[in-house]
Structure formats: C-alpha cells, structure tokens
Design a protein around this motif. Structure first.
Motif, PDB file in Angstrom:
ATOM      1  N   ARG A  43       0.827  -1.206   0.000  1.00 51.95           N
ATOM      2  CA  ARG A  43       0.000   0.000   0.000  1.00 51.95           C
ATOM      3  C   ARG A  43       0.857   1.250   0.000  1.00 51.95           C
ATOM      4  NH1 ARG A  43      -4.309  -0.501   4.619  1.00 51.95           N
ATOM      5  NH2 ARG A  43      -4.512   1.672   4.044  1.00 51.95           N
ATOM      6  N   ALA A  44       0.389   2.253  -0.708  1.00 54.57           N
ATOM      7  CA  ALA A  44       1.117   3.521  -0.763  1.00 54.57           C
ATOM      8  C   ALA A  44       0.748   4.428   0.409  1.00 54.57           C
ATOM      9  CB  ALA A  44       0.820   4.235  -2.082  1.00 54.57           C
ATOM     10  N   ASN A  45      -0.519   4.477   0.767  1.00 51.76           N
ATOM     11  CA  ASN A  45      -0.989   5.383   1.819  1.00 51.76           C
ATOM     12  C   ASN A  45      -1.254   4.605   3.096  1.00 51.76           C
ATOM     13  OD1 ASN A  45      -0.942   7.508   0.019  1.00 51.76           O
ATOM     14  ND2 ASN A  45      -3.040   7.127  -0.655  1.00 51.76           N
TER      15      ASN A  45
END
Length: 169
Positions: A43-45
């Motif tokens: 996941r990026a966030n």
C-alpha cells in the motif's frame, strides 16, 4: 476470542517453520500477521499507526516496550479488520512516541509563529533563561485572567492566518 495456543492443554504449541509468529510468547505461526504485513507493504498510503506498526515489524530485536507496542498495534489492526472499526481508545493512556513527537513539533511551530524561535535554525531568538522566565510567568497566569482571553483571541487569529497561508502555498 479464540485462544492463540495450538494443541490441547498441557501440550507445547505447534512449531512453525519460518512463518511470521503471533506477537507474544507462543511459537504458533500467525498467517494473518504475515498476510497483513505483506498487504501493508503493497500500500502507498498508510496511517500513522500502520507506519509505526511496519517500523516495529521490520525491527530486529525489539525491546520489551517496543514488543508491547507492536502487540497492541497488531491487535488493534486485527480488530479493525475483523470488526470494521477501530477499537475504543482510552484517553488516559499515554500517547505513543510518534504522537508525542508530533505534538512537540506543533508546540515548536507555535514558538516560531510567535517569533520566539528561528524557523530556519530552531534556535531561540531570546536568551534561553529569559525565554524560560517569560514562559514561567505565562504558565503562572490564572485561567480566568483577561490577559489569557486576549492572548487566545490574538493567537486564534494568527493560527487562522497561518493555516490559510499554508493551504494556499
């Protein structure tokens, strides 16, 4: 909540072969934990809580306090995943170190806004003893003082202006 031990009473927990283990003292593999960590890596966030969890997950040789924090974060994230909402937070518990650091930085930003700290260097503009003496006088001011009401009004206006500048810039 199901027990995290495997086998019947009196039997040692099942041995794992390199899989992620349940936080704590058991030797049982916890596939949820391994899957959760892998999912977060993709996941990026991430939330602040998830970032702190990942820092602790990657740390080799966590201290006792870090192990307890890791266990609490893992439990909270598992609960949120299973129940769809975060568990209740007790406001009497101390802030996590990351949250505490954020609050200290916010306090320092107030001193920069007031012109008491150099925003570039972080050094006090006044002599340190002089600044501390002024802050002690400020801290000793009664809560119902007219001066505090004025300070709150002026400070609120400055914070509002700083927030508007930040959102535009």
């Amino acid at each position: 909540m199901p027990s995290i031990r495997s086998g019947s009473e009196g039997e040692p927990p099942a041995k794992a072969s390199g899989a992620a283990r349940t936080p704590g003292l058991t030797a049982r593999p916890d596939f949820w934990l391994a899957d959760h960590i892998a999912g977060l890596r993709g996941r990026a966030n991430l939330s602040d809580q998830q970032r702190r969890f990942m820092v602790l997950a990657d740390k080799v040789g966590r201290s006792g306090d870090e192990e307890r924090e890791f266990n609490a974060l893992a439990s909270a994230q598992r609960s949120e995943e299973e129940h769809g909402k975060p568990p209740e937070v007790n406001p009497d518990t101390p802030l996590a170190p990351v949250d505490r650091d954020d609050e200290l930085l916010r306090s320092a930003e107030l001193l920069v806004l007031a012109g008491l700290l150099d925003g570039r260097t972080g050094l006090p503009v006044w002599d340190r003893a002089e600044l501390l003496g002024a802050l002690l006088t400020l801290a000793a001011t009664r809560e119902d003082s007219d001066a505090r009401a004025t300070w709150k009004r002026v400070g609120g206006a400055l914070l509002g202006a700083a927030g508007r500048r930040r959102s535009r810039g």
